[in-house]
Design an enzyme around this catalytic site. Sequence first.
Site, short mmCIF file in Angstrom:
data_model
loop_
_atom_site.label_atom_id
_atom_site.label_comp_id
_atom_site.label_asym_id
_atom_site.label_seq_id
_atom_site.Cartn_x
_atom_site.Cartn_y
_atom_site.Cartn_z
N LEU A 50 28.62 66.65 68.77
CA LEU A 50 27.34 67.35 68.74
C LEU A 50 27.35 68.58 69.63
O LEU A 50 26.76 69.61 69.27
CB LEU A 50 26.22 66.39 69.16
CG LEU A 50 24.81 66.98 69.22
CD1 LEU A 50 24.40 67.61 67.90
CD2 LEU A 50 23.81 65.91 69.63
N ASP A 90 33.45 68.18 85.18
CA ASP A 90 33.18 66.75 85.10
C ASP A 90 31.82 66.53 85.74
O ASP A 90 31.68 66.64 86.97
CB ASP A 90 34.26 65.96 85.84
CG ASP A 90 34.05 64.45 85.76
OD1 ASP A 90 33.00 64.02 85.23
OD2 ASP A 90 34.94 63.71 86.22
N VAL A 91 30.81 66.23 84.94
CA VAL A 91 29.45 66.12 85.47
C VAL A 91 29.29 64.95 86.42
O VAL A 91 28.29 64.87 87.15
CB VAL A 91 28.40 66.03 84.34
CG1 VAL A 91 28.38 67.30 83.50
CG2 VAL A 91 28.61 64.80 83.49
N SER A 171 18.80 59.76 73.18
CA SER A 171 19.26 58.90 72.09
C SER A 171 18.09 58.08 71.59
O SER A 171 17.13 57.83 72.32
CB SER A 171 20.37 57.97 72.60
OG SER A 171 20.61 56.90 71.70
N TYR A 182 23.75 52.11 78.82
CA TYR A 182 23.56 53.32 78.02
C TYR A 182 22.09 53.50 77.66
O TYR A 182 21.52 54.58 77.82
CB TYR A 182 24.41 53.24 76.74
CG TYR A 182 24.26 54.47 75.86
CD1 TYR A 182 24.90 55.65 76.19
CD2 TYR A 182 23.47 54.45 74.71
CE1 TYR A 182 24.77 56.79 75.40
CE2 TYR A 182 23.33 55.57 73.91
CZ TYR A 182 23.98 56.74 74.26
OH TYR A 182 23.84 57.87 73.48
N LYS A 186 19.22 56.52 78.86
CA LYS A 186 18.49 57.37 77.93
C LYS A 186 16.98 57.21 78.07
O LYS A 186 16.22 58.17 77.91
CB LYS A 186 18.94 57.07 76.49
CG LYS A 186 20.40 57.40 76.24
CD LYS A 186 20.75 58.84 76.61
CE LYS A 186 22.19 59.19 76.29
NZ LYS A 186 22.53 60.60 76.61
N SER A 217 30.63 61.06 65.50
CA SER A 217 31.26 61.59 66.72
C SER A 217 32.34 60.62 67.16
O SER A 217 32.42 59.48 66.69
CB SER A 217 30.22 61.74 67.85
OG SER A 217 29.79 60.47 68.31
#
Length: 277
Positions: A50, A90-91, A171, A182, A186, A217
Amino acid sequence: MSLKQYLKRGCRFILNGVPVKNITANIMYLQPNGRLSGKKIIITGGGKGLGAAMAEKFVAEGASVLISGRNEKTLKETAERIGCKYFTLDVQDTSVLNKFISEADSILEGADCLVNNAGISLHEPTFFDVTPETFDAQIATNLRGGFFLTQSFTRLLLKEKRKGNVLFVSSETGETVDIRPYGFTKAAVNSMVQGLACLFVKDGIRVNAIAPGITASDMTGFKANGNLFLAGNATERIYLPEEVAETACFLLSDASGCVSGQVIVCNNGKTINPRWK
């Protein structure tokens, strides 16, 4: 005007003993007309998926774009293909975020949009498969990294007295309850979007999010050039990065100037819970 692209995927599958019909996706793309002309956009996680689709769309719409990510080879290949800049990042490493924003701002000669797209899902099978390591990794990438990168970026905008735009990639899982990190990250992103939108509205900084359903993805494991069928989605197919990028483009454009603090869920109402469902 619009460009119709027909993606036909005909495969024979068996679901609960019943052959699944062939899936046809009729995807509509707006023809580029310079709606992002003059915008200078930073995209994290922009090397593929994306992130790369958004970068390609934004460049086509006249924006100057810088993509970032951990894999320099992938970034370079994508940047050369679509005609944009790149910078490794690299965040998870919050110690370099201020320097990154400064460097990206210099390369773009005045950045005014940030797209927090970098994210990971480690797909733990169950609640009991979550470990401190998988928990921390997803928090660090999906939530902490985006938070502190946005902090650095908005500090720059305020210092330079620039108007701007921050777009988070959330998401559909953020709209539902979850038992894994995860989904937690979000849901927190969705809360942060609304809070930051209220905080910065008087400064001319808009903050929004897109929340895609399952999209082709590497992270989801679905391929855009494979079979698109997915029974659990409202449309019985996976989504394509290019169609989600259309919504992102609108939110960064001046055409959405009255929109801030919104999480636009791109899943055809899958996560809406009507009383008859």
